[in-house]
Design a protein around this motif. Structure first.
Motif, PDB file in Angstrom:
ATOM      1  N   ALA A 208     -38.130  49.537  23.689  1.00 37.79           N
ATOM      2  CA  ALA A 208     -38.612  49.766  25.046  1.00 37.79           C
ATOM      3  C   ALA A 208     -37.677  49.181  26.097  1.00 37.79           C
ATOM      4  O   ALA A 208     -37.324  47.999  26.044  1.00 37.79           O
ATOM      5  CB  ALA A 208     -40.008  49.185  25.207  1.00 37.79           C
ATOM      6  N   ASN A 209     -37.250  50.040  27.013  1.00 39.89           N
ATOM      7  CA  ASN A 209     -36.536  49.646  28.232  1.00 39.89           C
ATOM      8  C   ASN A 209     -35.336  48.750  27.950  1.00 39.89           C
ATOM      9  O   ASN A 209     -35.164  47.688  28.535  1.00 39.89           O
ATOM     10  CB  ASN A 209     -37.505  48.992  29.214  1.00 39.89           C
ATOM     11  CG  ASN A 209     -38.663  49.909  29.565  1.00 39.89           C
ATOM     12  OD1 ASN A 209     -39.811  49.651  29.222  1.00 39.89           O
ATOM     13  ND2 ASN A 209     -38.375  51.012  30.242  1.00 39.89           N
ATOM     14  N   SER A 210     -34.478  49.247  27.060  1.00 43.28           N
ATOM     15  CA  SER A 210     -33.245  48.543  26.707  1.00 43.28           C
ATOM     16  C   SER A 210     -32.179  48.819  27.765  1.00 43.28           C
ATOM     17  O   SER A 210     -31.863  49.963  28.062  1.00 43.28           O
ATOM     18  CB  SER A 210     -32.756  48.995  25.336  1.00 43.28           C
ATOM     19  OG  SER A 210     -31.554  48.360  24.992  1.00 43.28           O
ATOM     20  N   ASP A 211     -31.603  47.765  28.307  1.00 44.01           N
ATOM     21  CA  ASP A 211     -30.713  47.904  29.457  1.00 44.01           C
ATOM     22  C   ASP A 211     -29.317  48.393  29.087  1.00 44.01           C
ATOM     23  O   ASP A 211     -28.716  49.157  29.826  1.00 44.01           O
ATOM     24  CB  ASP A 211     -30.615  46.558  30.182  1.00 44.01           C
ATOM     25  CG  ASP A 211     -29.767  46.619  31.439  1.00 44.01           C
ATOM     26  OD1 ASP A 211     -29.621  47.717  31.998  1.00 44.01           O
ATOM     27  OD2 ASP A 211     -29.268  45.575  31.868  1.00 44.01           O
ATOM     28  N   GLU A 212     -28.764  47.950  27.948  1.00 42.58           N
ATOM     29  CA  GLU A 212     -27.360  48.254  27.672  1.00 42.58           C
ATOM     30  C   GLU A 212     -27.130  48.851  26.289  1.00 42.58           C
ATOM     31  O   GLU A 212     -26.121  48.572  25.652  1.00 42.58           O
ATOM     32  CB  GLU A 212     -26.505  46.988  27.833  1.00 42.58           C
ATOM     33  CG  GLU A 212     -26.097  46.713  29.268  1.00 42.58           C
ATOM     34  CD  GLU A 212     -25.285  47.853  29.863  1.00 42.58           C
ATOM     35  OE1 GLU A 212     -24.149  48.091  29.432  1.00 42.58           O
ATOM     36  OE2 GLU A 212     -25.812  48.531  30.762  1.00 42.58           O
ATOM     37  N   ALA A 213     -28.057  49.695  25.828  1.00 40.78           N
ATOM     38  CA  ALA A 213     -27.902  50.314  24.518  1.00 40.78           C
ATOM     39  C   ALA A 213     -26.898  51.459  24.567  1.00 40.78           C
ATOM     40  O   ALA A 213     -26.726  52.121  25.580  1.00 40.78           O
ATOM     41  CB  ALA A 213     -29.253  50.843  24.027  1.00 40.78           C
ATOM     42  N   SER A 214     -26.223  51.674  23.438  1.00 39.70           N
ATOM     43  CA  SER A 214     -25.363  52.840  23.249  1.00 39.70           C
ATOM     44  C   SER A 214     -25.659  53.387  21.869  1.00 39.70           C
ATOM     45  O   SER A 214     -25.476  52.687  20.863  1.00 39.70           O
ATOM     46  CB  SER A 214     -23.882  52.456  23.379  1.00 39.70           C
ATOM     47  OG  SER A 214     -23.051  53.597  23.307  1.00 39.70           O
ATOM     48  N   VAL A 215     -26.143  54.620  21.817  1.00 37.03           N
ATOM     49  CA  VAL A 215     -26.682  55.184  20.577  1.00 37.03           C
ATOM     50  C   VAL A 215     -25.732  56.248  20.041  1.00 37.03           C
ATOM     51  O   VAL A 215     -25.422  57.228  20.731  1.00 37.03           O
ATOM     52  CB  VAL A 215     -28.081  55.796  20.831  1.00 37.03           C
ATOM     53  CG1 VAL A 215     -28.665  56.332  19.535  1.00 37.03           C
ATOM     54  CG2 VAL A 215     -29.004  54.762  21.472  1.00 37.03           C
ATOM     55  N   ALA A 216     -25.269  56.062  18.811  1.00 35.88           N
ATOM     56  CA  ALA A 216     -24.322  56.998  18.195  1.00 35.88           C
ATOM     57  C   ALA A 216     -25.024  58.299  17.823  1.00 35.88           C
ATOM     58  O   ALA A 216     -26.135  58.302  17.286  1.00 35.88           O
ATOM     59  CB  ALA A 216     -23.693  56.375  16.964  1.00 35.88           C
TER      60      ALA A 216
END
Length: 211
Positions: free
Chosen positions: A40-48
């Motif tokens: 929930a509400n992750s600020d700096e995620a980068s999803v492959a």
């Protein structure tokens, strides 16, 4: 922003086009069948994201087998993930589709879900759908920013973006655009109003150089 960065119905340069569309819009199928990210509400995620067999999307003549969805509401082509708050022509410094990102660190986005799905669409045939579900501000909870990005199997240099939910963050700086990582290929800024219920066709010119 520079004076040429203004809201228009579509933006075109020699290396790409970004245009609103009003027909042939895929129906809303909800969250994708494969959930790749759920925090929930992750600020700096980068999803492959790995494109399925048979899909080889191209950006300016270069084909890709993977990409990344960033919490700040952009999609990058290639194996490198992207970080940072500000979305602009040089950030990320790789081919990027900006989908409501902002060029500031005070109203950037957060993400709660990233999901994918492959299916046969009635208009475009076999498609690979990437769904983003997040919030218009990094420090808020809940979901008020949802878009679908479609990659088309038999049209490698074309993508479709459909806004399912859009909430303005108050900055009037949300942007739709495509960049090669060093300059805009096509950009369409919002200066006032909304992207709500809009759909967009993106196409890059084959044979151009990507940096």
């Amino acid at each position: 922003f520079p004076s040429h960065d203004k809201s228009t119905a579509g933006a075109t340069t020699k290396s790409g086009t970004l245009s609103k569309i009003t027909s042939g819009i895929p129906s809303d199928r909800g969250r994708g069948t494969s959930v790749l990210f759920s925090t929930a509400n992750s600020d700096e995620a980068s999803v492959a994201i790995t494109f399925p067999s048979g899909f080889s999307p191209s950006y300016a003549g270069t084909t890709y087998s993977s990409g990344h969805v960033n919490a700040n509401s952009w999609f990058t082509f290639g194996t490198s993930s992207s970080t940072g708050y500000n979305g602009n022509a040089t950030n990320p410094n790789q081919p990027t589709i900006h989908i409501g990102s902002v060029d500031n660190g005070s109203t950037d986005n957060n993400v709660s879900y990233v999901s994918t799905e492959s299916y046969t669409d009635g208009t475009y045939g076999d498609v690979f759908r990437v769904r983003y579900e997040g919030n218009c501000k990094y420090n808020q909870t809940g979901i008020n920013y949802i878009w679908d990005l479609y990659f088309i199997k038999n049209q490698a240099d074309k993508q479709i973006v459909v806004w399912r939910t859009f909430t303005a963050d108050g900055s009037n700086q949300e942007q739709m655009g495509i960049s090669n990582g060093s300059a805009w290929s096509a950009v369409n800024y919002i200066t006032a109003g909304t992207f709500a219920s809009t759909s967009w066709s993106i196409q890059t010119a084959a044979g151009s150089t990507t940096t």
